[in-house]
Enzyme design. Structure first.
Site, short mmCIF file in Angstrom:
data_model
loop_
_atom_site.label_atom_id
_atom_site.label_comp_id
_atom_site.label_asym_id
_atom_site.label_seq_id
_atom_site.Cartn_x
_atom_site.Cartn_y
_atom_site.Cartn_z
N HIS A 62 0.87 -1.17 0.00
CA HIS A 62 0.00 0.00 0.00
C HIS A 62 0.91 1.23 0.00
O HIS A 62 2.00 1.19 0.56
CB HIS A 62 -0.89 0.01 1.24
CG HIS A 62 -1.69 1.27 1.39
ND1 HIS A 62 -2.77 1.54 0.58
CD2 HIS A 62 -1.58 2.32 2.23
CE1 HIS A 62 -3.28 2.72 0.92
NE2 HIS A 62 -2.57 3.21 1.92
N CYS A 131 -3.97 2.40 -5.05
CA CYS A 131 -3.23 3.34 -4.20
C CYS A 131 -1.93 3.80 -4.85
O CYS A 131 -1.53 4.96 -4.71
CB CYS A 131 -2.97 2.75 -2.82
SG CYS A 131 -2.03 1.20 -2.86
#
Length: 149
Positions: A62, A131
């Site tokens: 992430h 992301c």
């Protein structure tokens, strides 16, 4: 971000929890990419990720972008803002300083407002609109001097 007398060009992984940041000149305008392990896949990342010259390749990660003291990221709920290095559901791994934005805080707020309108949670795609692609777009809009890793 600048490091005094550094022969290294380009972004360099740094762990803000260690001594990696000694000598760095970080201001509110410094754009920092924060990288996280996905908590559910931490074991897989240990097996899949390997490093070459301080760059980690492979794994599931992430990413969030810090500027002016807030970290911005994108997921299935759209754009979110969290305190730096605290993304819910993820384990902090490292940070990559990408340089300073030349935009004042008010223009950064305008950029983020525009991105919040166009990066809706319903449009999230694990491969093409995630992301990492959001972080790359935000860094581009902020005009960072370093190439996005």
């Amino acid at each position: 971000w600048h490091e005094a007398d550094s022969p290294t060009k380009g972004p360099r992984l740094k762990n803000v929890l260690g001594e990696d940041w000694q000598g760095a000149q970080v201001t509110a305008k410094t754009v920092v990419l924060h990288v996280y392990d996905l908590t559910a896949y931490e074991g897989a990342n240990e097996a899949l990720a390997f490093s070459i010259d301080e760059v980690t390749l492979g794994g599931l990660f992430h990413a969030g972008v810090e500027v002016f003291g807030n970290e911005w990221s994108y997921g299935t709920h759209g754009v979110s803002c969290d305190p730096p290095r605290t993304a819910p559901g993820h384990t902090y791994r490292c940070s990559v300083p990408l340089g300073d934005t030349q935009l004042p805080a008010t223009e950064v707020a305008t950029v983020l407002f525009e991105l919040c309108q166009s990066w809706r949670g319903a449009d999230y795609d694990l491969i093409s609109r995630n992301c990492c692609s959001f972080a790359a777009t935000l860094c581009s809009r902020l005009g960072t001097s370093s190439e996005f890793p």
